[in-house]
Design a protein around this motif. Structure first.
Motif, PDB file in Angstrom:
ATOM      1  N   ARG A 175       0.877  -1.179   0.000  1.00  0.00           N
ATOM      2  CA  ARG A 175       0.000   0.000   0.000  1.00  0.00           C
ATOM      3  C   ARG A 175       0.903   1.215   0.000  1.00  0.00           C
ATOM      4  O   ARG A 175       1.745   1.375   0.895  1.00  0.00           O
ATOM      5  N   ILE A 176       0.769   2.072  -0.980  1.00  0.00           N
ATOM      6  CA  ILE A 176       1.610   3.252  -1.089  1.00  0.00           C
ATOM      7  C   ILE A 176       0.738   4.493  -1.239  1.00  0.00           C
ATOM      8  O   ILE A 176      -0.466   4.396  -1.501  1.00  0.00           O
ATOM      9  N   THR A 177       1.365   5.639  -1.066  1.00  0.00           N
ATOM     10  CA  THR A 177       0.671   6.912  -1.233  1.00  0.00           C
ATOM     11  C   THR A 177       1.287   7.676  -2.401  1.00  0.00           C
ATOM     12  O   THR A 177       2.479   8.001  -2.373  1.00  0.00           O
ATOM     13  N   HIS A 178       0.495   7.902  -3.426  1.00  0.00           N
ATOM     14  CA  HIS A 178       0.924   8.716  -4.557  1.00  0.00           C
ATOM     15  C   HIS A 178       0.531  10.165  -4.301  1.00  0.00           C
ATOM     16  O   HIS A 178      -0.352  10.460  -3.505  1.00  0.00           O
ATOM     17  N   TRP A 179       1.193  11.066  -5.020  1.00  0.00           N
ATOM     18  CA  TRP A 179       0.821  12.467  -4.893  1.00  0.00           C
ATOM     19  C   TRP A 179       0.967  13.167  -6.242  1.00  0.00           C
ATOM     20  O   TRP A 179       1.674  12.713  -7.126  1.00  0.00           O
ATOM     21  N   GLU A 189      -2.695  14.012  -2.275  1.00  0.00           N
ATOM     22  CA  GLU A 189      -2.190  12.666  -2.033  1.00  0.00           C
ATOM     23  C   GLU A 189      -3.336  11.656  -2.123  1.00  0.00           C
ATOM     24  O   GLU A 189      -4.465  11.962  -1.736  1.00  0.00           O
ATOM     25  N   TYR A 190      -3.035  10.502  -2.650  1.00  0.00           N
ATOM     26  CA  TYR A 190      -4.048   9.457  -2.716  1.00  0.00           C
ATOM     27  C   TYR A 190      -3.369   8.090  -2.597  1.00  0.00           C
ATOM     28  O   TYR A 190      -2.332   7.845  -3.194  1.00  0.00           O
ATOM     29  N   PRO A 191      -3.944   7.218  -1.782  1.00  0.00           N
ATOM     30  CA  PRO A 191      -3.355   5.885  -1.592  1.00  0.00           C
ATOM     31  C   PRO A 191      -3.775   4.926  -2.689  1.00  0.00           C
ATOM     32  O   PRO A 191      -4.804   5.111  -3.347  1.00  0.00           O
ATOM     33  N   ARG A 192      -2.997   3.883  -2.870  1.00  0.00           N
ATOM     34  CA  ARG A 192      -3.360   2.817  -3.788  1.00  0.00           C
ATOM     35  C   ARG A 192      -2.638   1.548  -3.378  1.00  0.00           C
ATOM     36  O   ARG A 192      -1.633   1.587  -2.657  1.00  0.00           O
ATOM     37  N   ILE A 221      -0.715  -5.390 -10.677  1.00  0.00           N
ATOM     38  CA  ILE A 221      -2.140  -5.158 -10.511  1.00  0.00           C
ATOM     39  C   ILE A 221      -2.291  -3.940  -9.598  1.00  0.00           C
ATOM     40  O   ILE A 221      -1.740  -3.902  -8.495  1.00  0.00           O
ATOM     41  N   SER A 222      -3.037  -2.937 -10.069  1.00  0.00           N
ATOM     42  CA  SER A 222      -3.207  -1.692  -9.327  1.00  0.00           C
ATOM     43  C   SER A 222      -4.653  -1.559  -8.841  1.00  0.00           C
ATOM     44  O   SER A 222      -5.601  -1.852  -9.583  1.00  0.00           O
ATOM     45  N   ILE A 223      -4.810  -1.099  -7.614  1.00  0.00           N
ATOM     46  CA  ILE A 223      -6.126  -0.792  -7.037  1.00  0.00           C
ATOM     47  C   ILE A 223      -6.071   0.656  -6.583  1.00  0.00           C
ATOM     48  O   ILE A 223      -5.374   0.993  -5.624  1.00  0.00           O
ATOM     49  N   ALA A 224      -6.772   1.517  -7.309  1.00  0.00           N
ATOM     50  CA  ALA A 224      -6.631   2.956  -7.059  1.00  0.00           C
ATOM     51  C   ALA A 224      -7.957   3.676  -6.832  1.00  0.00           C
ATOM     52  O   ALA A 224      -7.953   4.786  -6.286  1.00  0.00           O
ATOM     53  N   ARG A 225      -9.067   3.108  -7.251  1.00  0.00           N
ATOM     54  CA  ARG A 225     -10.341   3.795  -7.059  1.00  0.00           C
ATOM     55  C   ARG A 225     -10.650   3.933  -5.569  1.00  0.00           C
ATOM     56  O   ARG A 225     -10.417   3.020  -4.778  1.00  0.00           O
ATOM     57  N   HIS A 231     -10.208  -4.331   5.149  1.00  0.00           N
ATOM     58  CA  HIS A 231      -9.993  -5.763   5.293  1.00  0.00           C
ATOM     59  C   HIS A 231      -8.536  -6.192   5.195  1.00  0.00           C
ATOM     60  O   HIS A 231      -8.213  -7.324   5.586  1.00  0.00           O
ATOM     61  N   VAL A 232      -7.666  -5.360   4.656  1.00  0.00           N
ATOM     62  CA  VAL A 232      -6.267  -5.742   4.460  1.00  0.00           C
ATOM     63  C   VAL A 232      -5.350  -4.801   5.222  1.00  0.00           C
ATOM     64  O   VAL A 232      -4.692  -5.198   6.187  1.00  0.00           O
ATOM     65  N   GLY A 233      -5.260  -3.553   4.786  1.00  0.00           N
ATOM     66  CA  GLY A 233      -4.393  -2.587   5.430  1.00  0.00           C
ATOM     67  C   GLY A 233      -2.941  -2.755   5.046  1.00  0.00           C
ATOM     68  O   GLY A 233      -2.554  -3.756   4.428  1.00  0.00           O
ATOM     69  N   PRO A 234      -2.111  -1.789   5.397  1.00  0.00           N
ATOM     70  CA  PRO A 234      -0.683  -1.863   5.047  1.00  0.00           C
ATOM     71  C   PRO A 234       0.049  -2.895   5.898  1.00  0.00           C
ATOM     72  O   PRO A 234      -0.412  -3.289   6.979  1.00  0.00           O
ATOM     73  N   LYS A 235       1.182  -3.305   5.420  1.00  0.00           N
ATOM     74  CA  LYS A 235       2.035  -4.181   6.216  1.00  0.00           C
ATOM     75  C   LYS A 235       2.581  -3.389   7.406  1.00  0.00           C
ATOM     76  O   LYS A 235       2.721  -2.179   7.353  1.00  0.00           O
ATOM     77  N   HIS A 236       2.921  -4.101   8.458  1.00  0.00           N
ATOM     78  CA  HIS A 236       3.460  -3.416   9.640  1.00  0.00           C
ATOM     79  C   HIS A 236       4.449  -4.321  10.362  1.00  0.00           C
ATOM     80  O   HIS A 236       4.504  -5.518  10.128  1.00  0.00           O
TER      81      HIS A 236
END
Length: 255
Positions: A179-183, A196-199, A236-240, A250-255
């Motif tokens: 999970r990353i944050t684009h800007w 900024e928007y996450p995807r 595979i990108s998920i951006a919407r 249900h998933v969230g970023p790794k930690h």
């Protein structure tokens, strides 16, 4: 020099698929002594029978944990199956201790009896679970790299994924995703503003594994697109926004 309980513990570890070297390091007993015990003492039968190696195979007792571990295995996992050496290994980036804990916990829930260990490597931690029955739990095991051979789920595996799709998606993201944050910047009323928007991204060379991922995304209502790296559609990108929100829930970023 060693009492019977010490001998039994060493032989039990060997019976679980551990190599003589690893048992020797863990117990402090020489390889020669363990080899002698193997030839003189009747092998112990401490391991419960495998639920898949029977005339009436059963499903894992914790299917949600299995779905998650299946995702980890298809991404960054592999199985070693050699004489006297059998284990499942999942490679985790060392900077995500939560992932390491989750991987080991899933292994223990799916097969409670094998011993597990962690091996520190440069930049990663290998989580291992020692049992010859991991090949029964993951019949996708085979020679060569996963992207060089067909990868399909058995009907019983697909039934688990259908029942626990988010756990499967989470395992795939935690192995080969992020999970990353684009800007970007835009001019608004003569002033440049930053947005900024996450995807989410999932990257895997196997066409079959990517399809397992996207088919499962379709079932839970997550929209996705394919982004090619050069001529290779590995990403595979998920951006919407709505789909990212579902993934965050249900998933969230790794930690």
């Amino acid at each position: 020099m060693y009492d019977i309980s010490t001998r039994k513990r060493a032989l039990t570890l060997v019976a679980q698929g551990r190599s003589l070297n690893s048992v020797s390091k863990e117990t402090g007993i020489s390889r020669h002594a363990i080899s002698c015990w193997l030839s003189r003492i009747e092998p112990l039968s401490r391991t419960p029978p495998c639920i898949r190696c029977t005339d009436a195979p059963e499903l894992p007792e914790n299917p949600a944990a299995y779905a998650y571990l299946l995702g980890l295995y298809l991404g960054d996992g592999y199985i070693i199956s050699k004489p006297r050496q059998h284990y499942l290994m999942v490679s985790c980036t060392a900077s995500w201790p939560g992932l390491v804990e989750a991987a080991e916990a899933a292994m223990r829930k799916v097969l409670p009896y094998p011993s597990t260990s962690r091996v520190q490597r440069a930049g990663c931690i290998e989580v291992k679970s020692f049992s010859k029955h991991w090949t029964c739990m993951f019949p996708q095991h085979g020679p060569g790299k996963k992207h060089d051979r067909p990868i399909t789920l058995e009907p019983w595996q697909q039934a688990i994924v259908d029942a626990h799709p988010w756990e499967f998606i989470r395992g795939l993201i935690h192995s080969d995703g992020c999970r990353i944050t684009h800007w970007t910047t835009r001019m608004v009323a003569g002033e440049r503003k930053r947005y900024e928007y996450p995807r989410y991204f999932f990257t895997n060379k196997s066409d079959d594994i990517r399809k397992l991922f996207t088919d499962t995304l379709d079932k839970v209502g997550v929209e996705w697109t394919t982004l090619a790296r050069g001529s290779d559609p590995f990403n595979i990108s998920i951006a919407r926004k709505a789909s990212v929100a579902l993934m965050d829930t249900h998933v969230g970023p790794k930690h």
